[in-house]
Write an enzyme that holds these catalytic residues in place. Sequence first.
Site: not given
Length: 207
Positions: A83, A183, A185
């Site tokens: 991002c 994202h 994560e």
Amino acid sequence: MVAAPPVIGVLALQGDVQEHLVSLAKCDVTARPVRRVEELDELDGIVIPGGESTTMSKLLVNFELLEPLRAKIKAGFPAYGSCAGMILLAETVLDGREDQEQLGGLAVTVRRNAFGRQVDSFETDLDLAGDTVHAVFIRAPWVEAVSGEVDVLATVPVTAEAGDAAGRIVAVRQGNVLATAFHPELTGDERVHRLFVDMVRSSTEEK
């Protein structure tokens, strides 16, 4: 003799640092937050997390990390950006601030907050290098143009639900630099992080 695990840092000035540290730890590497320039020399690679790219740019300057990190990436140091990290690694940014600094490493043009202007959050399944990955976009950029040196790893599927995002490039790689507009994560799926870890391992083996 068993080789020591790679040491991968997460730039810890702003953004979703802890989530990346957790994901990296699951990939059998030593993961640590990085805030000081002297810590860069202890790393085999670095993650630039999601957050706010203009704020991170200012903090890189304030912490005297911008030039050293930019030089390391230019010299082949492995880096992964998600991002806002993608924005910072891009050579050209559209809709960014005039005073925003870039780390570089990716010969791409990205549009800042591209998804945010349509929908603040967007989720979809992507084909990422032959794997299906569930991707979460939060006020994300997308890639509008790439040079011939850049490998496109994923695009948004062309569906009615995707709207203006359909077909947009959202994951790229150039040499030792990897970036995603989404994202990984946040989903508990470590495949993108494992791809980066493989890149780091290959880089260390070449030294």
